[in-house]
Design a protein around this motif. Structure first.
Motif, short mmCIF file in Angstrom:
data_model
loop_
_atom_site.label_atom_id
_atom_site.label_comp_id
_atom_site.label_asym_id
_atom_site.label_seq_id
_atom_site.Cartn_x
_atom_site.Cartn_y
_atom_site.Cartn_z
N LYS A 1 0.83 -1.21 0.00
CA LYS A 1 0.00 0.00 0.00
C LYS A 1 0.87 1.26 0.00
N LYS A 2 2.00 1.16 0.67
CA LYS A 2 2.90 2.30 0.78
C LYS A 2 3.70 2.53 -0.49
N HIS A 3 4.05 1.46 -1.22
CA HIS A 3 4.98 1.58 -2.34
C HIS A 3 4.36 1.46 -3.73
N VAL A 4 3.15 0.92 -3.82
CA VAL A 4 2.51 0.76 -5.14
C VAL A 4 1.80 2.05 -5.52
N PRO A 5 1.95 2.53 -6.76
CA PRO A 5 1.25 3.75 -7.21
C PRO A 5 -0.25 3.64 -7.02
N GLU A 6 -0.87 4.74 -6.64
CA GLU A 6 -2.29 4.71 -6.29
C GLU A 6 -3.17 4.28 -7.45
N MET A 7 -2.79 4.58 -8.68
CA MET A 7 -3.65 4.27 -9.83
C MET A 7 -3.83 2.76 -10.05
N ILE A 8 -2.87 1.94 -9.58
CA ILE A 8 -3.01 0.49 -9.74
C ILE A 8 -3.11 -0.22 -8.39
N SER A 9 -3.19 0.59 -7.35
CA SER A 9 -3.19 0.04 -5.99
C SER A 9 -4.34 -0.92 -5.74
N MET A 10 -5.54 -0.58 -6.23
CA MET A 10 -6.72 -1.39 -5.95
C MET A 10 -6.60 -2.82 -6.50
N ILE A 11 -5.84 -2.99 -7.56
CA ILE A 11 -5.67 -4.31 -8.17
C ILE A 11 -4.45 -5.02 -7.60
N VAL A 12 -3.34 -4.31 -7.56
CA VAL A 12 -2.07 -4.94 -7.20
C VAL A 12 -2.00 -5.31 -5.72
N VAL A 13 -2.39 -4.38 -4.85
CA VAL A 13 -2.20 -4.59 -3.41
C VAL A 13 -2.98 -5.80 -2.89
N PRO A 14 -4.30 -5.92 -3.15
CA PRO A 14 -5.01 -7.10 -2.63
C PRO A 14 -4.46 -8.41 -3.19
N PHE A 15 -4.17 -8.43 -4.51
CA PHE A 15 -3.74 -9.68 -5.15
C PHE A 15 -2.39 -10.13 -4.61
N PHE A 16 -1.42 -9.20 -4.60
CA PHE A 16 -0.06 -9.59 -4.24
C PHE A 16 0.20 -9.60 -2.72
N SER A 17 -0.82 -9.33 -1.96
CA SER A 17 -0.71 -9.56 -0.51
C SER A 17 -1.46 -10.82 -0.10
N LEU A 18 -2.63 -11.06 -0.75
CA LEU A 18 -3.44 -12.22 -0.38
C LEU A 18 -2.86 -13.53 -0.90
N VAL A 19 -2.51 -13.59 -2.17
CA VAL A 19 -2.03 -14.86 -2.75
C VAL A 19 -0.75 -15.35 -2.08
N PRO A 20 0.29 -14.52 -1.92
CA PRO A 20 1.48 -15.02 -1.21
C PRO A 20 1.19 -15.41 0.24
N ALA A 21 0.31 -14.67 0.90
CA ALA A 21 -0.03 -15.00 2.29
C ALA A 21 -0.68 -16.36 2.38
N VAL A 22 -1.61 -16.66 1.46
CA VAL A 22 -2.29 -17.97 1.47
C VAL A 22 -1.29 -19.08 1.15
N LEU A 23 -0.41 -18.83 0.17
CA LEU A 23 0.60 -19.83 -0.19
C LEU A 23 1.52 -20.13 1.00
N LEU A 24 2.01 -19.09 1.65
CA LEU A 24 2.89 -19.28 2.81
C LEU A 24 2.14 -19.87 4.00
N ALA A 25 0.84 -19.58 4.06
CA ALA A 25 0.04 -20.14 5.15
C ALA A 25 0.00 -21.66 5.09
N HIS A 26 -0.05 -22.20 3.87
CA HIS A 26 -0.17 -23.66 3.72
C HIS A 26 1.16 -24.37 3.50
N THR A 27 2.25 -23.60 3.48
CA THR A 27 3.56 -24.24 3.29
C THR A 27 4.50 -24.02 4.47
N VAL A 28 4.49 -22.83 5.05
CA VAL A 28 5.47 -22.51 6.10
C VAL A 28 4.79 -22.02 7.38
#
Length: 479
Positions: free
Chosen positions: A255-282
């Protein structure tokens, strides 16, 4: 002006004036102040005000017990001080400046679990009621349960599990939501994250353990070069906390580093997917190991040949844990224990502490029966204590006069030992007063009621005896 106007003016002066007040708010019964210098507050004079039922400092806040009319007092204090009150969240944030690192950690943990507690209590009551109608043979000479005889109550038993399952099986969803809200990330995505830990697609932990033991099939996601086990974290606490923290850190970083114009798409996707992947692996497997380990450490102590001593010491020291805030650290461990070892060993002792604190106030009122102020403060305090809210009893009276506090500690220690000697275990955390027996496993409900009755008697007896000693400041004054 309203009835508290004069007391509000006096309190403002006794707190060190408006220049010593950083912020303030109120809860159900207390005014909560963050002060620049707590030493400037004249605690003794504040507690002598007619509207004040006691005071204490906790979590970096100076809290003054007013009672059910606290909202009226709050309005008068705003008028007297010329300062606008703030929200409880803002007061808690500012109060953390008065805390050390451990205290801040405990305060944050408490803020994550505080919104969850009502749901946990409801779930505990539901489990207890289901125990009574479905697990205790009360009918036909002790051979049948109520649900076995009456179809209506069998329907009630099954229907109530709809709520119980939502609270306990899907507990990770509530926790990830609360963590994300606390960390100012996206709580709705926190809900989605929690659902990925308990999805019906996943094997339950018990099914996974059974499959490993019997050589059965284990569901996996097949990525060709590697596989990930499709194992859920139903009822798990520590994994949900860690995954919620991981997601929130990723979310806030993006949220702090992604440009606001693409924030709504990039931030949820690239925070949720890695979190779920790491949740089930590590993170998830690691959290399960930590949570199970903590729960089993408690179990070892309460299942050992010296378990009654452990329980007694826990009961004796628990009130001190409440004063320091350390008791907040026990809730996630208790909830984890309910899943890992099939019950909670500490909650029976916690509930006895609440009963003891309330009963010590009963003794205090008896001792001071000719004192109208003592009755005015004491009667509401012990009633709320018996219903599970002990702050007015513990901080308003018992700690202030000391001998009731020590009497309650001793009673909790003794009955904590007896409770463990007869093997009492709770299904879940529940209401920590007289209704606590509903949270116990079915076979221990009646014995536990007997322990609660003994706790009331001992707490009153110990407090009456200690009132004759030098612990009672009135006796020290006479000498």
């Amino acid at each position: 002006m309203a009835g508290f106007a004069n007391d509000a003016k006096k309190m403002l002066e006794l707190l060190g004036g408006k220049e010593n007040i950083v912020s303030f708010t109120h809860c159900a019964t207390r005014m909560r102040f963050v002060l620049k210098d707590q030493k400037q507050a004249d605690v003794k004079a504040i507690e002598e005000l007619s509207c004040v039922k006691g005071s204490f400092t906790q979590g970096g806040q100076f809290q003054i017990i007013i009672g059910n009319k606290v909202s009226t007092f709050y309005d008068d204090f705003v008028e007297a001080s010329g300062i606008e009150g703030v929200s409880k969240a803002e007061v808690k944030t500012e109060a953390k400046g008065n805390l050390n690192l451990l205290q801040r950690l405990l305060a944050n943990l408490a803020e994550v679990f505080a919104p969850i507690i009502p749901a946990i209590i409801v779930g505990g009551l539901i489990l207890g009621f289901r125990n009574i109608i479905g697990d205790i043979a009360l009918l036909e000479n002790g051979t049948k349960t109520i649900t076995a005889v009456y179809p209506f109550w069998n329907g009630v038993y099954n229907f109530l599990w709809l709520i119980g399952e939502a609270i306990f099986t899907f507990l990770p969803v509530i926790i990830t939501y609360s963590v994300c809200k606390k960390m100012n990330s996206d709580p709705v995505l926190g809900i989605v994250l929690g659902i990925t830990l308990v999805s019906p697609q996943l094997m339950s932990a018990s099914d996974y353990v059974q499959a490993v033991a019997t050589g059965g099939d284990i569901k996996t996601w097949d990525f060709g070069a590697f596989h990930i086990n499709m194992v859920g974290y139903q009822s798990q606490v520590i994994p949900a906390i860690l995954v919620g923290i991981l997601f929130s850190v990723l979310y806030k970083f993006l949220k702090k580093h992604v440009p606001e114009m693409i924030s709504m798409i990039v931030v949820p996707f690239f925070s949720l997917v890695p979190a779920v992947l790491l949740a089930h692996t590590v993170i998830g497997p690691f959290g399960r190991v930590i949570g199970d380990g903590l729960a089993k450490i408690i179990q070892v102590g309460f299942d050992s040949s010296f378990s009654w001593i452990v329980s007694g010491i826990y009961g004796l020291l628990y009130p001190l844990m409440v004063i320091t805030g350390l008791h907040h650290a026990m809730l996630p461990i208790d909830l984890q224990a309910a899943e890992t070892v099939g019950g909670i060993y500490t909650f029976p002792v916690v509930a006895l502490n609440n009963i003891a604190q309330a009963s010590a106030v009963v003794a205090f009122v008896i001792i001071n029966r000719r004192n109208a102020k003592a009755k005015e403060v004491g009667v509401p305090a012990f009633i709320s204590g018996y219903l599970g809210v002990t702050e007015p009893a513990m901080f308003g009276i018992n700690l202030k006069y000391l001998y009731p506090f020590v009497g309650a500690m001793l009673a909790t220690g003794v009955t904590g030992m007896i409770s463990r000697l007869i093997g009492v275990i709770a299904n879940s955390v529940g209401v920590g007063g007289l209704p606590a027996f509903l949270s116990m496993k079915a076979q221990y409900m009646l014995p536990y009621i007997g322990v609660m009755a003994l706790c009331i008697v001992l707490s009153i007896l110990f407090t009456l005896l200690l009132s004759k000693t030098s612990l009672n400041s009135e006796n020290r004054k006479k000498n």
